[in-house]
Enzyme design. Sequence first.
Site, PDB file in Angstrom:
ATOM      1  N   PRO A 101       0.832  -1.210   0.000  1.00  0.00           N
ATOM      2  CA  PRO A 101       0.000   0.000   0.000  1.00  0.00           C
ATOM      3  C   PRO A 101       0.868   1.262   0.000  1.00  0.00           C
ATOM      4  CG  PRO A 101      -0.719  -1.547   1.698  1.00  0.00           C
ATOM      5  CD  PRO A 101       0.559  -2.086   1.153  1.00  0.00           C
ATOM      6  N   ALA A 104       1.499   4.479   3.427  1.00  0.00           N
ATOM      7  CA  ALA A 104       0.920   3.809   4.600  1.00  0.00           C
ATOM      8  C   ALA A 104       2.007   3.376   5.584  1.00  0.00           C
ATOM      9  CB  ALA A 104       0.105   2.607   4.151  1.00  0.00           C
ATOM     10  N   GLY A 107       6.827   1.254   3.353  1.00  0.00           N
ATOM     11  CA  GLY A 107       8.059   1.304   2.562  1.00  0.00           C
ATOM     12  C   GLY A 107       7.870   1.118   1.066  1.00  0.00           C
ATOM     13  N   SER A 108       6.701   1.487   0.534  1.00  0.00           N
ATOM     14  CA  SER A 108       6.448   1.221  -0.890  1.00  0.00           C
ATOM     15  C   SER A 108       7.471   1.912  -1.796  1.00  0.00           C
ATOM     16  CB  SER A 108       5.027   1.643  -1.273  1.00  0.00           C
ATOM     17  OG  SER A 108       4.857   3.014  -1.067  1.00  0.00           O
ATOM     18  N   ALA A 110      10.645   2.918  -1.168  1.00  0.00           N
ATOM     19  CA  ALA A 110      11.981   2.306  -1.094  1.00  0.00           C
ATOM     20  C   ALA A 110      11.980   0.942  -1.778  1.00  0.00           C
ATOM     21  CB  ALA A 110      12.410   2.176   0.363  1.00  0.00           C
ATOM     22  N   ASP A 152      14.345   2.769   6.088  1.00  0.00           N
ATOM     23  CA  ASP A 152      13.504   2.075   5.101  1.00  0.00           C
ATOM     24  C   ASP A 152      14.361   1.356   4.064  1.00  0.00           C
ATOM     25  OD1 ASP A 152      11.352   3.237   6.360  1.00  0.00           O
ATOM     26  OD2 ASP A 152      10.377   3.880   4.509  1.00  0.00           O
TER      27      ASP A 152
HETATM   28  O1  PMV Z   1       8.294   5.554   5.668  1.00  0.00           O
HETATM   29  P1  PMV Z   1       7.553   5.574   6.950  1.00  0.00           P
HETATM   30  O2  PMV Z   1       6.235   6.219   6.888  1.00  0.00           O
HETATM   31  O3  PMV Z   1       7.578   4.241   7.607  1.00  0.00           O
HETATM   32  O4  PMV Z   1       8.331   6.547   7.973  1.00  0.00           O
HETATM   33  C1  PMV Z   1       9.666   6.401   8.220  1.00  0.00           C
HETATM   34  C2  PMV Z   1       9.926   6.576   9.640  1.00  0.00           C
HETATM   35  C3  PMV Z   1      10.334   7.947  10.136  1.00  0.00           C
HETATM   36  O5  PMV Z   1      11.179   7.683  11.249  1.00  0.00           O
HETATM   37  C4  PMV Z   1       9.123   8.718  10.597  1.00  0.00           C
HETATM   38  C5  PMV Z   1      11.089   8.782   9.113  1.00  0.00           C
HETATM   39  C6  PMV Z   1      12.488   8.275   8.785  1.00  0.00           C
HETATM   40  O6  PMV Z   1      13.063   8.786   7.813  1.00  0.00           O
HETATM   41  O7  PMV Z   1      13.016   7.400   9.479  1.00  0.00           O
END
Ligand code: PMV
Length: 315
Positions: A101, A104, A107-108, A110, A152
């Site tokens: 997704p 959300a 990690g879509s 990355a 990520d």
């Molecule tokens: O990509 P997400 O939505 O899982 O967010 C990453 C996590 C954060 O710590 C909020 C940002 C980061 O760059 O690590």
Amino acid sequence: MPALYAYAPGKVILTGEHAVVYDQPAIAAPVNEVRARAAIEANPDAETGKVRIIAPDISLDTSLGDMPADHPIATVFREVKQELGIDALPALTLTVSSTIPIAAGLGSGAAISVAVSRALSAFLGTPLSDESVSRIAFETDHYYHGTPSGIDNTVISYARLVFFTRGKPIEMLTNAQPFTLVIADSGEKSLTGKVVHGLRTRVEIDPQRYRPVLEKIGTISQAARDAILEGDMIRLGILLSDNHFQLQQLGVSSTNLDQLVRIAHEAGALGAKLSGAGSGGNMIALVKSTDAHQVASALLSAGAVNTIVTTVPRS
Ligand code: PMV
């Protein structure tokens, strides 16, 4: 020539999101039930260097030359060519698809970068190492995040449970026991860059309030690392729930996420928290494998739009 395929998993952050941006440790796990796929085919009828990019999920059908230079896929092509010392590409078609997704916290972005880096480098005859693929995905994450911590791209490239601190060597965690997570989507879209920026403003305005919370989250990640190494799932559950409380103090939870966390506890989870940037997106619940179904059902009844049950295998 048949198409060449490469894949990358989704991910969840177990502990330490946001604090990881402020150099505290965090723990993340790959989620193999969802994945991004990149397929590359030679296109012998097209002129040399003609690269067609197709992404049916988002109705994209364009040529690389027409993409903005900072687009993640354009960045991957540039970085892979540079890493391999290649100037000109053969004519090819890249097809990207994903079951992860979007927006959300799974990690879509990355995962797509990792899958495309792997497919392209293999297509060009020199598959890149996990380390190089991770570096390239980090470059592309700037497009989505602005200032990504790097967690990520790391967990997705290595596809291992990782203990991650910015600027320090990555520690692959060996979990003494497999553990099961229920991931539930709150249905609210979360834009990581926006949430990270909002918190940064709050930290700058009132460091005395927010800095201790970020440090406390770092302590939780350290303790969660020990719980994972010892296979102490009861302790890990308590730490996840404590982490959620700290994330609430940072102002990155939401009414829906808090409600789903509460419902998960009531349905028998060992611990639960939001996962990723927050302000929407996903939450996770650590469960005994036999309770996964009942916790997932309770979350769906409470308004979650989707659930994924994943088991992090013993490693
Ligand atoms: O990509 P997400 O939505 O899982 O967010 C990453 C996590 C954060 O710590 C909020 C940002 C980061 O760059 O690590």
